[in-house]
Enzyme design. Structure first.
Site: not given
Length: 474
Positions: A326-328
């Site tokens: 989700w962060h990257g």
């Protein structure tokens, strides 16, 4: 349009002035228009994306609520999930997955010619996508009925204070505040103003003040020492916390000025004594989202397969890997997720032997707080590193020695050095009182002194090199 910018001050002044004189429905329409201006300030081309997401989930929710056929409900919900996550994957993960496939093919001797696409990542896409999808899921589960007015739902998705970096709001919490008339009370205004001030203190004084030194170490190809890496990593822990929680404080403060109450996203996370406690204190809106919409369904599914420890622990790891992605789109985030997933598993497994249980109970809580703070620091080294190769390089650099005489990273600005003890003191009081409203019990003179100290430090720190909020990239 950064919260700590002149443009935002002008924007908020105009929006708030209009808000105070308009009736409820006109307030919502004006806030929706202002939210689209706020989002379009970065890149107006992505206004179509957020409008598509909004229109799709509004239509899906109406269809789900109108039918009693379970198969039809699932089909409509699937349209929402596939379209939303498909858009997220296309913008955020397409190059990552294709490049990973090309790399694997190359390793087995298959040459694949491919040029990465230059895809611009829309600001805050992960936040508003998860918020909108959770709304469709909640309507499907029967937790709420869709609003009658499209404007109300569109404002729920695009509400500007929390649009680009959260907290991710649940429809069951925010939607009633959108639909029903709101009252702006003096108590909310004063609490909101303090949150804005405290958030600016965290961002401009602490986070931006520490950023230069941290970036000097992590962006350097050579020339840094082991002690540089260790100190930079500890400072990055504080920078990340102040950058992200500072944004949340400002978002909650601006919302309170208008009578909205957004959910808390942080509760003194570095006083957590275990992984499970940490995730009830850090990025609470995301961790609770993943728990409700990913972990719990996976846990129930594996429980049906058999009551084994493997089936019990798999959802922990899968959920944390999803949080990492989700962060990257990078293997560093996957490693970060795996690291936290295995920490959850190891901590839970350590509860099983009776001898370990007795051992853990005998050791005072401060020891476990200190231990888990260092575990968190290691995880943020993985998070901050630009590549898996750099992670290895950083650990090798640490292994070469930690002599204090070899510290070369620059000293933070004066405002930051003065602000750090203030931050640590206030965070300790919030933990000790189990509330971030501890200051409201103080005498008027003490509260006035606190506001004065924070205001002076913010004015001193305003000259720090301004930087975008870290979570804007997610």
């Amino acid at each position: 349009m950064l919260f700590n910018s002149l443009e935002f001050i002008v924007f908020l002044t105009v929006v708030y002035g209009l808000y105070l004189v308009l009736p409820h429905r006109a307030q919502n329409l004006m806030l929706l228009a202002a939210s689209y201006v706020f989002y379009g300030w970065w890149d107006w081309r992505f206004l179509g994306l957020i409008f598509f997401t909004t229109s799709l989930d509004y239509w899906v929710s109406l269809k789900v609520a109108a039918t009693q056929n379970e198969r039809a409900k699932k089909a409509y919900l699937s349209i929402s999930i596939v379209c939303n996550l498909g858009l997220l994957a296309a913008f955020k993960y397409f190059n990552f997955f294709v490049q990973s496939f090309v790399d694997m093919a190359t390793k087995v001797g298959v040459q694949v010619d491919w040029v990465p696409l230059h895809i611009i990542l829309p600001v805050g896409i992960s936040f508003f996508t998860f918020q909108s999808v959770s709304y469709s899921i909640d309507v499907y589960r029967g937790h709420l009925q869709p609003p009658r007015r499209f404007v109300d739902f569109a404002l729920f998705v695009a509400f500007f204070p929390q649009l680009v970096a959260g907290p991710i709001q649940r429809a069951t919490t925010l939607m009633p505040q959108v639909v029903e008339p709101r009252k702006v009370e003096l108590d909310q205004v004063t609490r909101g103003a303090f949150l804005i001030l405290f958030g600016l203190f965290k961002k401009t004084v602490i986070a931006d003040g520490l950023a230069t030194g941290v970036n000097t170490v992590y962006n350097a190809a050579t020339g840094v020492t082991g002690i540089d890496v260790v100190v930079a990593t500890y400072l990055f822990v504080i920078q990340m916390y102040c950058d992200f929680s500072g944004y949340t404080d400002i978002a909650r403060g601006v919302s309170k000025l208008m009578g909205f109450d957004l959910s808390k996203n942080f509760m003194t996370p570095f006083y957590a004594a275990s992984p499970s406690e940490y995730w009830t204190r850090w990025h609470i809106s995301l961790s609770s989202w993943v728990k409700d919409y990913v972990y719990m369904p996976l846990a129930l599914r594996y429980l049906r397969k058999g009551d084994s420890k493997l089936n019990e622990y798999r959802p922990h790891v899968y959920a944390m890997v999803l949080m990492g992605l989700w962060h990257g789109a990078a293997w560093t985030y996957v490693l970060w997720g795996l690291y936290h997933g295995f920490m959850l598993v190891i901590w839970d497994a350590a509860k099983l032997p009776k001898a370990l249980k007795r051992f853990r109970k005998r050791i005072p809580r401060p020891f476990w707080i200190g231990l888990y703070f260092h575990i968190t620091a290691i995880s943020l080294l993985l998070f901050r590193a630009s590549s898996v190769g750099q992670i290895g390089h950083l650990f090798r650099t640490i292994g070469r020695g930690l002599s204090p005489q070899n510290l070369t990273m620059p000293t933070p600005p004066t405002a930051t050095m003065l602000g750090l003890p203030v931050l640590l003191f206030l965070d300790f009081l919030a933990f000790r009182n189990s509330s971030d409203l501890f200051y409201r019990k103080w005498p008027d003179a003490a509260r006035g002194a606190l506001v004065a100290v924070l205001l002076v430090l913010v004015l001193m720190g305003w000259s720090n090199a301004p930087a975008e909020f870290i979570y804007f990239q997610f």
